[in-house]
Design a protein around this motif. Sequence first.
Motif, PDB file in Angstrom:
ATOM      1  N   SER A  12      -0.936  -2.620  -4.059  1.00  0.00           N
ATOM      2  CA  SER A  12       0.289  -3.043  -4.716  1.00  0.00           C
ATOM      3  C   SER A  12       0.819  -4.317  -4.074  1.00  0.00           C
ATOM      4  O   SER A  12       0.416  -4.707  -2.977  1.00  0.00           O
ATOM      5  N   VAL A  13       1.755  -4.963  -4.797  1.00  0.00           N
ATOM      6  CA  VAL A  13       2.348  -6.193  -4.279  1.00  0.00           C
ATOM      7  C   VAL A  13       3.067  -5.929  -2.962  1.00  0.00           C
ATOM      8  O   VAL A  13       2.985  -6.712  -2.015  1.00  0.00           O
ATOM      9  N   SER A  14       3.758  -4.802  -2.895  1.00  0.00           N
ATOM     10  CA  SER A  14       4.475  -4.484  -1.659  1.00  0.00           C
ATOM     11  C   SER A  14       3.510  -4.280  -0.495  1.00  0.00           C
ATOM     12  O   SER A  14       3.813  -4.651   0.642  1.00  0.00           O
ATOM     13  N   ASP A  15       2.330  -3.699  -0.771  1.00  0.00           N
ATOM     14  CA  ASP A  15       1.337  -3.526   0.289  1.00  0.00           C
ATOM     15  C   ASP A  15       0.812  -4.875   0.770  1.00  0.00           C
ATOM     16  O   ASP A  15       0.570  -5.069   1.962  1.00  0.00           O
ATOM     17  N   TYR A  16       0.622  -5.819  -0.164  1.00  0.00           N
ATOM     18  CA  TYR A  16       0.204  -7.161   0.241  1.00  0.00           C
ATOM     19  C   TYR A  16       1.260  -7.801   1.136  1.00  0.00           C
ATOM     20  O   TYR A  16       0.948  -8.399   2.171  1.00  0.00           O
ATOM     21  N   GLN A  17       2.515  -7.694   0.736  1.00  0.00           N
ATOM     22  CA  GLN A  17       3.588  -8.285   1.533  1.00  0.00           C
ATOM     23  C   GLN A  17       3.666  -7.647   2.912  1.00  0.00           C
ATOM     24  O   GLN A  17       3.794  -8.342   3.928  1.00  0.00           O
ATOM     25  N   LYS A  18       3.588  -6.319   2.950  1.00  0.00           N
ATOM     26  CA  LYS A  18       3.621  -5.631   4.237  1.00  0.00           C
ATOM     27  C   LYS A  18       2.397  -5.979   5.076  1.00  0.00           C
ATOM     28  O   LYS A  18       2.491  -6.121   6.298  1.00  0.00           O
ATOM     29  N   GLY A  19       1.238  -6.117   4.412  1.00  0.00           N
ATOM     30  CA  GLY A  19       0.020  -6.449   5.143  1.00  0.00           C
ATOM     31  C   GLY A  19       0.109  -7.799   5.831  1.00  0.00           C
ATOM     32  O   GLY A  19      -0.254  -7.940   7.005  1.00  0.00           O
ATOM     33  N   PHE A  20       0.600  -8.814   5.121  1.00  0.00           N
ATOM     34  CA  PHE A  20       0.739 -10.136   5.736  1.00  0.00           C
ATOM     35  C   PHE A  20       1.828 -10.139   6.807  1.00  0.00           C
ATOM     36  O   PHE A  20       1.730 -10.876   7.796  1.00  0.00           O
ATOM     37  N   LEU A  21       2.857  -9.311   6.626  1.00  0.00           N
ATOM     38  CA  LEU A  21       3.868  -9.172   7.673  1.00  0.00           C
ATOM     39  C   LEU A  21       3.256  -8.549   8.925  1.00  0.00           C
ATOM     40  O   LEU A  21       3.518  -9.002  10.053  1.00  0.00           O
ATOM     41  N   ILE A  22       2.425  -7.526   8.744  1.00  0.00           N
ATOM     42  CA  ILE A  22       1.738  -6.905   9.880  1.00  0.00           C
ATOM     43  C   ILE A  22       0.839  -7.916  10.580  1.00  0.00           C
ATOM     44  O   ILE A  22       0.753  -7.951  11.814  1.00  0.00           O
ATOM     45  N   ASN A  78      -4.977   0.849  17.676  1.00  0.00           N
ATOM     46  CA  ASN A  78      -3.552   0.781  17.364  1.00  0.00           C
ATOM     47  C   ASN A  78      -3.313   0.039  16.051  1.00  0.00           C
ATOM     48  O   ASN A  78      -2.553   0.497  15.191  1.00  0.00           O
ATOM     49  N   GLY A  79      -3.969  -1.111  15.898  1.00  0.00           N
ATOM     50  CA  GLY A  79      -3.793  -1.891  14.682  1.00  0.00           C
ATOM     51  C   GLY A  79      -4.253  -1.148  13.439  1.00  0.00           C
ATOM     52  O   GLY A  79      -3.593  -1.188  12.395  1.00  0.00           O
ATOM     53  N   TYR A  80      -5.384  -0.451  13.560  1.00  0.00           N
ATOM     54  CA  TYR A  80      -5.906   0.269  12.395  1.00  0.00           C
ATOM     55  C   TYR A  80      -4.939   1.356  11.935  1.00  0.00           C
ATOM     56  O   TYR A  80      -4.586   1.423  10.754  1.00  0.00           O
ATOM     57  N   PHE A  81      -4.512   2.205  12.866  1.00  0.00           N
ATOM     58  CA  PHE A  81      -3.645   3.319  12.478  1.00  0.00           C
ATOM     59  C   PHE A  81      -2.272   2.831  12.008  1.00  0.00           C
ATOM     60  O   PHE A  81      -1.699   3.376  11.060  1.00  0.00           O
ATOM     61  N   THR A  82      -1.751   1.789  12.660  1.00  0.00           N
ATOM     62  CA  THR A  82      -0.449   1.258  12.250  1.00  0.00           C
ATOM     63  C   THR A  82      -0.528   0.636  10.863  1.00  0.00           C
ATOM     64  O   THR A  82       0.285   0.928   9.982  1.00  0.00           O
ATOM     65  N   GLY A  83      -1.508  -0.249  10.670  1.00  0.00           N
ATOM     66  CA  GLY A  83      -1.647  -0.897   9.371  1.00  0.00           C
ATOM     67  C   GLY A  83      -1.966   0.076   8.261  1.00  0.00           C
ATOM     68  O   GLY A  83      -1.451  -0.043   7.141  1.00  0.00           O
ATOM     69  N   LYS A  84      -2.807   1.072   8.558  1.00  0.00           N
ATOM     70  CA  LYS A  84      -3.174   2.077   7.558  1.00  0.00           C
ATOM     71  C   LYS A  84      -1.958   2.862   7.104  1.00  0.00           C
ATOM     72  O   LYS A  84      -1.779   3.120   5.907  1.00  0.00           O
ATOM     73  N   ARG A  85      -1.092   3.233   8.039  1.00  0.00           N
ATOM     74  CA  ARG A  85       0.080   4.026   7.681  1.00  0.00           C
ATOM     75  C   ARG A  85       1.105   3.201   6.909  1.00  0.00           C
ATOM     76  O   ARG A  85       1.788   3.723   6.025  1.00  0.00           O
ATOM     77  N   ILE A  86       1.196   1.912   7.205  1.00  0.00           N
ATOM     78  CA  ILE A  86       2.220   1.084   6.564  1.00  0.00           C
ATOM     79  C   ILE A  86       1.757   0.554   5.211  1.00  0.00           C
ATOM     80  O   ILE A  86       2.507   0.587   4.230  1.00  0.00           O
ATOM     81  N   ALA A  87       0.528   0.049   5.132  1.00  0.00           N
ATOM     82  CA  ALA A  87       0.082  -0.628   3.907  1.00  0.00           C
ATOM     83  C   ALA A  87      -1.350  -0.290   3.527  1.00  0.00           C
ATOM     84  O   ALA A  87      -2.039  -1.111   2.920  1.00  0.00           O
ATOM     85  N   GLY A  88      -1.831   0.879   3.881  1.00  0.00           N
ATOM     86  CA  GLY A  88      -3.156   1.301   3.455  1.00  0.00           C
ATOM     87  C   GLY A  88      -4.278   0.505   4.105  1.00  0.00           C
ATOM     88  O   GLY A  88      -4.128  -0.046   5.200  1.00  0.00           O
ATOM     89  N   ASN A  89      -5.407   0.427   3.413  1.00  0.00           N
ATOM     90  CA  ASN A  89      -6.580  -0.256   3.958  1.00  0.00           C
ATOM     91  C   ASN A  89      -6.331  -1.745   4.170  1.00  0.00           C
ATOM     92  O   ASN A  89      -6.827  -2.341   5.128  1.00  0.00           O
ATOM     93  N   PHE A  90      -5.568  -2.362   3.258  1.00  0.00           N
ATOM     94  CA  PHE A  90      -5.272  -3.784   3.417  1.00  0.00           C
ATOM     95  C   PHE A  90      -4.439  -4.015   4.677  1.00  0.00           C
ATOM     96  O   PHE A  90      -4.684  -4.962   5.435  1.00  0.00           O
ATOM     97  N   GLY A  91      -3.469  -3.164   4.918  1.00  0.00           N
ATOM     98  CA  GLY A  91      -2.669  -3.282   6.129  1.00  0.00           C
ATOM     99  C   GLY A  91      -3.502  -3.083   7.382  1.00  0.00           C
ATOM    100  O   GLY A  91      -3.313  -3.783   8.382  1.00  0.00           O
TER     101      GLY A  91
END
Length: 203
Positions: A12-22, A78-91
């Motif tokens: 989703s668009v929100s996941d993209y935004q969160k992913g780039f923020l991460i 740490n990065g994998y679990f954090t990004g996965k929980r916040i924005a899925g695989n893209f995060g």
Amino acid sequence: MATTSVPEPRVSVSDYQKGFLILRIYLKAMAFAFTGGMAATPQLMYDITQKHKLLTEDEYTEIIALSNSLPGIIGVNNGYFTGKRIAGNFGAAMAIAGTVLPAFLSMIIVAILFRQLPESRIMRGAINGIRAVSIAVLAQTGVNIILKNKSARFSRVMIVAALLIPLLTPIGAFYTILFCGACGILYLRFADRSAGSQRKEEA
């Protein structure tokens, strides 16, 4: 007339935004993590839980514990679990990229400097200073986790055990992790049984 359904985007668009923020969060934090992923934990904790409120402190503390317990590079875990929980695989992909890129570029720069200035007093002094600061940052991370769990008696006991067992015995960190994990499982089972008994008595 037949209508064709447009497939929904996998991210989703929100996941993209969160992913780039991460990605930005991890790039900034890992750029100064000279002794590894744990040195960046205080900055990551602040950015993720307080500044941007992507996770709660309890959620991120769980990720820290899990990242240190599993095999592999702590920062990448740490990065994998954090990004996965916040924005899925893209995060997860963005967090891993933000973790790896600063280390990769730093290794190239340090290798060049060591070849050009192998006996530089400035270089040796800088490394000694960075090492001291990194130890202080790691200690700060440990103190913050202890203070976060100061109201939980079992957590305090496990923290003390995890500290003393490797220091006072020949048992290494791996078996200490297994021991503390087994104690946690037994404790939760005992707590569940106690709660069930109380509910039966109240009924």
